[in-house]
Design a protein around this motif. Structure first.
Motif, PDB file in Angstrom:
ATOM      1  N   ASP A  45      -9.782   4.052   8.142  1.00 23.78           N
ATOM      2  CA  ASP A  45      -9.211   5.364   7.742  1.00 23.78           C
ATOM      3  C   ASP A  45      -7.962   5.451   7.781  1.00 23.78           C
ATOM      4  O   ASP A  45      -7.202   6.335   7.134  1.00 23.78           O
ATOM      5  CB  ASP A  45     -10.050   6.508   8.464  1.00 23.78           C
ATOM      6  N   TYR A  46      -7.166   4.953   8.741  1.00 23.18           N
ATOM      7  CA  TYR A  46      -5.903   5.119   9.184  1.00 23.18           C
ATOM      8  C   TYR A  46      -4.694   3.878   9.019  1.00 23.18           C
ATOM      9  O   TYR A  46      -4.018   3.903   9.227  1.00 23.18           O
ATOM     10  CB  TYR A  46      -5.724   5.470  10.615  1.00 23.18           C
ATOM     11  N   TRP A  47      -5.378   3.036   8.050  1.00 26.70           N
ATOM     12  CA  TRP A  47      -4.386   2.026   7.422  1.00 26.70           C
ATOM     13  C   TRP A  47      -3.671   2.436   6.201  1.00 26.70           C
ATOM     14  O   TRP A  47      -3.670   1.920   5.236  1.00 26.70           O
ATOM     15  CB  TRP A  47      -5.113   0.793   7.150  1.00 26.70           C
ATOM     16  N   PHE A  48      -3.098   3.556   6.403  1.00 22.99           N
ATOM     17  CA  PHE A  48      -2.177   4.328   5.532  1.00 22.99           C
ATOM     18  C   PHE A  48      -1.094   4.744   6.181  1.00 22.99           C
ATOM     19  O   PHE A  48      -0.848   5.179   7.278  1.00 22.99           O
ATOM     20  CB  PHE A  48      -3.073   5.430   4.733  1.00 22.99           C
ATOM     21  N   PRO A  49       0.095   5.249   5.334  1.00 25.58           N
ATOM     22  CA  PRO A  49       1.073   6.123   5.959  1.00 25.58           C
ATOM     23  C   PRO A  49       0.441   7.480   6.325  1.00 25.58           C
ATOM     24  O   PRO A  49      -0.400   7.875   5.696  1.00 25.58           O
ATOM     25  CB  PRO A  49       1.964   6.424   4.652  1.00 25.58           C
ATOM     26  N   ARG A  50       1.032   8.027   7.326  1.00 23.74           N
ATOM     27  CA  ARG A  50       0.395   8.945   7.831  1.00 23.74           C
ATOM     28  C   ARG A  50       0.204  10.108   7.019  1.00 23.74           C
ATOM     29  O   ARG A  50      -0.899  10.733   6.951  1.00 23.74           O
ATOM     30  CB  ARG A  50       1.323   9.607   9.149  1.00 23.74           C
ATOM     31  N   GLN A  51       1.066  10.513   6.168  1.00 25.78           N
ATOM     32  CA  GLN A  51       1.034  11.913   5.293  1.00 25.78           C
ATOM     33  C   GLN A  51       0.129  11.385   3.920  1.00 25.78           C
ATOM     34  O   GLN A  51       0.100  12.264   3.088  1.00 25.78           O
ATOM     35  CB  GLN A  51       2.231  12.432   4.986  1.00 25.78           C
ATOM     36  N   CYS A  52      -0.329  10.117   3.833  1.00 32.41           N
ATOM     37  CA  CYS A  52      -0.900   9.850   2.475  1.00 32.41           C
ATOM     38  C   CYS A  52      -2.131  10.472   2.413  1.00 32.41           C
ATOM     39  O   CYS A  52      -3.044  10.243   3.260  1.00 32.41           O
ATOM     40  CB  CYS A  52      -0.753   8.128   2.293  1.00 32.41           C
TER      41      CYS A  52
END
Length: 183
Positions: A45-52
């Protein structure tokens, strides 16, 4: 990028954190101060830029074959993550880090199924921040379909009305809902 036994992870674009202190996030739905982390199952769930903004769906025991085929797609695995085209460059270029934290300081949070781990006291990482690396490659190796959409809301509405498990993060940063055409 997953925790080892006895660990949880915190993902950040800041590689300089030496101590995590409980706080109430500006967007929090709870008034308690926490240090947030995730277990192995929720790391993707968190393999993304923070604000994405991202909409995610996965199969659960209650998932119907029809919902799996309609939303995830035939031959597309058990999980799908969707982001908007406008976030692709950030997704491909972000420098994301993971902090390994001692699991014994954390408790699950979320009803009816926990979605995160929280601590109510300051926590020090078990070591320095580790670069997460290629997010697209992480998705591929985990068998997670990454879907690019021009707008997340139709997908989100279908997912939340389905028998799949689902989560949406930073949806406030998504493009506005499109107005539906009148017939």
């Amino acid at each position: 990028m997953r925790p080892e036994p006895g660990q949880v992870l915190h993902f950040s674009e800041d590689a300089t954190i030496t101590r995590f202190v409980p706080h109430v996030a500006a967007t929090a739905q709870r008034s308690e101060a926490y240090v947030w982390a995730v277990d192995a199952g929720r790391c993707p769930d968190y393999w993304f830029p923070r604000q994405c903004p991202r909409a995610m769906a996965w199969t659960v025991p209650e998932t119907t074959d029809a919902d799996r085929e309609r939303i995830i797609g035939p031959g597309c695995g058990r999980r799908v993550h969707a982001i908007e085209y406008g976030w692709l460059e950030a997704f491909l270029n972000v420098r994301l880090y993971a902090y390994r934290l001692p699991a014994e300081k954390f408790a699950p949070i979320g009803e009816p199924v926990p979605h995160a781990m929280v601590a109510t006291e300051p926590v020090e990482p078990l070591g320095p921040a580790e670069p997460v690396g290629d997010l697209l490659g992480l998705h591929e190796r985990a068998g997670i379909q990454l879907r690019l959409l021009d707008n997340l809301w139709e997908f989100w509405d279908a997912v939340t009305a389905s028998s799949l498990g689902w989560s949406g993060i930073r949806l406030r940063n998504a493009l506005p809902r499109r107005e539906t055409a009148r017939r």
